[in-house]
Design an enzyme around this catalytic site. Sequence first.
Site, mmCIF file in Angstrom:
data_model
loop_
_atom_site.group_PDB
_atom_site.id
_atom_site.type_symbol
_atom_site.label_atom_id
_atom_site.label_comp_id
_atom_site.label_asym_id
_atom_site.label_seq_id
_atom_site.Cartn_x
_atom_site.Cartn_y
_atom_site.Cartn_z
ATOM 1 N N GLU A 1 35.202 46.072 38.950
ATOM 2 C CA GLU A 1 36.872 46.464 38.480
ATOM 3 C C GLU A 1 37.027 45.160 37.497
ATOM 4 O OE1 GLU A 1 38.521 47.332 41.268
ATOM 5 O OE2 GLU A 1 38.078 46.678 43.004
ATOM 6 N N CYS B 1 45.604 41.620 37.060
ATOM 7 C CA CYS B 1 45.250 42.900 36.443
ATOM 8 C C CYS B 1 45.321 44.745 36.506
ATOM 9 C CB CYS B 1 43.810 43.565 37.494
ATOM 10 S SG CYS B 1 43.765 43.383 38.745
ATOM 11 N N GLY C 1 36.586 41.257 36.689
ATOM 12 C CA GLY C 1 36.885 39.876 35.946
ATOM 13 C C GLY C 1 36.766 41.015 34.221
ATOM 14 N N SER C 2 36.725 40.249 33.418
ATOM 15 C CA SER C 2 37.151 41.063 31.960
ATOM 16 C C SER C 2 35.585 41.953 31.727
ATOM 17 C CB SER C 2 37.019 39.829 30.801
ATOM 18 O OG SER C 2 35.702 39.587 30.797
ATOM 19 N N SER C 3 36.138 42.906 31.178
ATOM 20 C CA SER C 3 34.978 43.993 30.089
ATOM 21 C C SER C 3 34.528 43.713 29.512
ATOM 22 C CB SER C 3 35.972 45.125 29.639
ATOM 23 O OG SER C 3 37.196 45.713 30.302
ATOM 24 N N ARG C 4 34.603 42.827 28.666
ATOM 25 C CA ARG C 4 33.718 41.845 27.536
ATOM 26 C C ARG C 4 32.135 41.652 28.723
ATOM 27 N NH1 ARG C 4 31.876 37.061 27.143
ATOM 28 N NH2 ARG C 4 34.234 36.220 27.572
ATOM 29 N N VAL C 5 32.499 40.790 30.084
ATOM 30 C CA VAL C 5 31.684 40.292 30.418
ATOM 31 C C VAL C 5 30.816 41.421 31.420
ATOM 32 C CG1 VAL C 5 30.853 38.550 32.078
ATOM 33 C CG2 VAL C 5 32.527 37.767 30.636
ATOM 34 N N ALA C 6 31.792 42.511 32.214
ATOM 35 C CA ALA C 6 31.099 43.217 32.829
ATOM 36 C C ALA C 6 30.447 44.272 31.871
ATOM 37 C CB ALA C 6 32.023 44.368 33.085
HETATM 38 N N1 NAD Z 1 40.150 45.324 38.483
HETATM 39 C C1 NAD Z 1 40.723 44.039 39.390
HETATM 40 O O1 NAD Z 1 40.404 43.931 40.386
HETATM 41 C C2 NAD Z 1 40.656 43.028 38.556
HETATM 42 C C3 NAD Z 1 41.383 42.221 39.600
HETATM 43 C C4 NAD Z 1 41.423 40.793 38.425
HETATM 44 C C5 NAD Z 1 40.962 40.401 37.733
HETATM 45 N N2 NAD Z 1 40.500 41.513 36.935
HETATM 46 C C6 NAD Z 1 40.181 41.279 35.468
HETATM 47 O O2 NAD Z 1 39.819 40.201 34.825
HETATM 48 C C7 NAD Z 1 40.322 39.497 33.796
HETATM 49 C C8 NAD Z 1 40.996 38.116 34.090
HETATM 50 O O3 NAD Z 1 39.852 37.264 34.414
HETATM 51 P P1 NAD Z 1 39.315 36.158 33.509
HETATM 52 O O4 NAD Z 1 39.305 36.008 32.276
HETATM 53 O O5 NAD Z 1 38.861 35.165 34.519
HETATM 54 O O6 NAD Z 1 37.997 37.163 33.358
HETATM 55 P P2 NAD Z 1 36.424 36.377 33.106
HETATM 56 O O7 NAD Z 1 35.451 37.838 32.724
HETATM 57 O O8 NAD Z 1 36.334 35.921 31.993
HETATM 58 O O9 NAD Z 1 35.913 35.560 34.277
HETATM 59 C C9 NAD Z 1 35.248 36.419 35.970
HETATM 60 C C10 NAD Z 1 34.381 35.806 36.402
HETATM 61 O O10 NAD Z 1 33.383 35.919 35.739
HETATM 62 C C11 NAD Z 1 32.270 34.657 35.733
HETATM 63 N N3 NAD Z 1 31.686 34.909 33.932
HETATM 64 C C12 NAD Z 1 31.692 34.892 33.168
HETATM 65 N N4 NAD Z 1 30.477 35.516 31.968
HETATM 66 C C13 NAD Z 1 29.729 35.647 33.151
HETATM 67 C C14 NAD Z 1 28.377 36.093 32.496
HETATM 68 N N5 NAD Z 1 27.714 36.267 31.743
HETATM 69 N N6 NAD Z 1 27.459 36.498 33.954
HETATM 70 C C15 NAD Z 1 27.882 36.093 35.564
HETATM 71 N N7 NAD Z 1 29.309 35.546 35.591
HETATM 72 C C16 NAD Z 1 30.059 35.307 34.339
HETATM 73 C C17 NAD Z 1 33.537 33.726 35.386
HETATM 74 O O11 NAD Z 1 33.170 32.184 35.731
HETATM 75 C C18 NAD Z 1 34.515 34.261 36.200
HETATM 76 O O12 NAD Z 1 33.873 33.950 37.422
HETATM 77 C C19 NAD Z 1 41.008 40.294 33.091
HETATM 78 O O13 NAD Z 1 40.841 41.443 32.010
HETATM 79 C C20 NAD Z 1 41.270 41.019 34.863
HETATM 80 O O14 NAD Z 1 42.228 42.787 33.840
HETATM 81 C C21 NAD Z 1 40.167 42.760 37.053
#
Ligand code: NAD
Length: 521
Positions: free
Chosen positions: A300, A335, A281-286
Amino acid sequence: MYRFVVCRGVTAKARPKGLSWFGSFNLSRSIHSIPFATVDVEEISGSQPAEVHNLVQGKWKGSSSWNTLLDPLNGEPFIKVAEVDEAGIQPYVESLSKCPKHGLHNPFKEPERYLLFGDISAKAGHMLSLPKVSDFFTRLIQRVAPKSYQQALGEVQVTQKFLENFSGDQVRFLARSFGIPGNHLGQQSHGFRWPYGPVAIITPFNFPLEIPALQLMGALYMGNKPILKVDSKVSIVMEQMMRLLHYCGLPVDDVDFINSDGKTMNKILLEANPRMTLFTGSSRVADKLAVDLKGRIKLEDAGFDWKILGPDVQEEDYVAWVCDQDAYACSGQKCSAQSMLFMHENWSRTSLVSKIRDLAERRNLEDLTIGPVLTFTTEAMLEHMSKLLQIPEILKKNTYELVTREIFGPFQIVTDYKRDQLPMVLDAVERMHAHLTAAVVSNDPLFLQEVIGNTVNGTTYAGLRARTTGAPQNHWFGPAGDPRGAGIGTPEAIKLVWSCHREIIYDVGPLPRHWEIPPST
Ligand SMILES: NC(=O)c1ccc[n+]([C@@H]2O[C@H](COP(=O)([O-])OP(=O)(O)OC[C@H]3O[C@@H](n4cnc5c(N)ncnc54)[C@H](O)[C@@H]3O)[C@@H](O)[C@H]2O)c1
């Protein structure tokens, strides 16, 4: 390098005529002909909303609070998701806590399960190869994450091939060990791939099937017990896939499947203390989770993916077509989408940019070659574009951050560089914080060498046909340059993400004849 053009994707030509294109695939889609399915993909609507359930400790469960999702194409409430709130997390925490650190299986415990997962994978791969099942998942993906039939089918096919790859004995081969002779008779050291035990998988909205299915199976193959949370906007797809896996022999209490918001999932992670979490998911949450989980995480995260066109101009139409696919397929919500294109001045003199524009204009909402952007408003994109158009130079500190912000939609930056400005291009890509995919479009070996040797992106395509997108099951996909970086798809990715190394040193004797206690050391 000083001038750049912002190409703002494409605008939808028309809204779909009713939902008539739903009927354009004439395969049988009766719910009754798909033995595991609990929804009829074509019938989901405001008047017949589908339901998505949770699975915990082997039982499917509803919830006291249902989150209603709106159809991204017409705004109609069409799916009800049973979301677990913070008050309801205890069964999930307990379920995960029951799994020991040594996992559900390992080379010394229930090795039959490696074979079981080979069988499950063979059966599940076969199921996905059946046209009516593959159509079911393709259409389900399209309903919640609108993309063209071909793009959605791609997810199903990658998942099918992945499952086929890990059929038969291939799961046990993932746990291959090695041995080294010791210092004396009876001593030998052996390296084993060991599970983490209780683990968590969190995945985003843009690949509703491929990302969760591949990571889930990898976690299971290596002996872990996962809790899986997919973004609720699209979790119906994986909920149905869980049912397919059960149908193919997956024991019902091997995986917990939860629908919740991010905050609730965060709380579960803190209370259940999984030994490893895979976050996509996003780098912020990561970055937040990396701190909360004290580093017990693999990531990822965001992609700001670049493509560099080298000095050798050839196959202009082909290169333009790949640029269009990379930037705008799935409405730029990959992504791996092309976020920045650096053109050598030789390319600026061609009609590449106008060709990309012409190709982008062919896209339309009717066949979902362009579709709704789920996490970004048009207003925000236009505002970003107008800010970018004021910038005279990319590399300055205050402008660089704006230029390299990931916009998860059909949006890319196009810029050019002169023959002596390659070091500036390399500096620009060095300073990016995410190093996921990249493409070096050239068949000049010295140019390829220079760019590859001075960059780090984890999945880099090199050569005239290079692209930024494409995460098939046959090559590694993941970021590089970050010790937290995960991978997906291949045996190497599975072993890296889902197992750790354990060394057993056998030292059984015998003692040398006439051994005596030596002086202290
Ligand atoms: N590197 C990769 O392989 C890859 C693949 C797909 C998407 N992405 C990235 O994902 C992003 C888009 O997806 P998004 O907007 O759904 O991302 P997001 O980070 O908002 O959400 C991803 C997941 O995390 C969950 N989440 C959010 N906050 C959380 C927390 N505090 N604790 C636990 N889980 C939490 C969400 O409910 C969702 O299921 C883009 O930045 C994209 O580049 C990366």
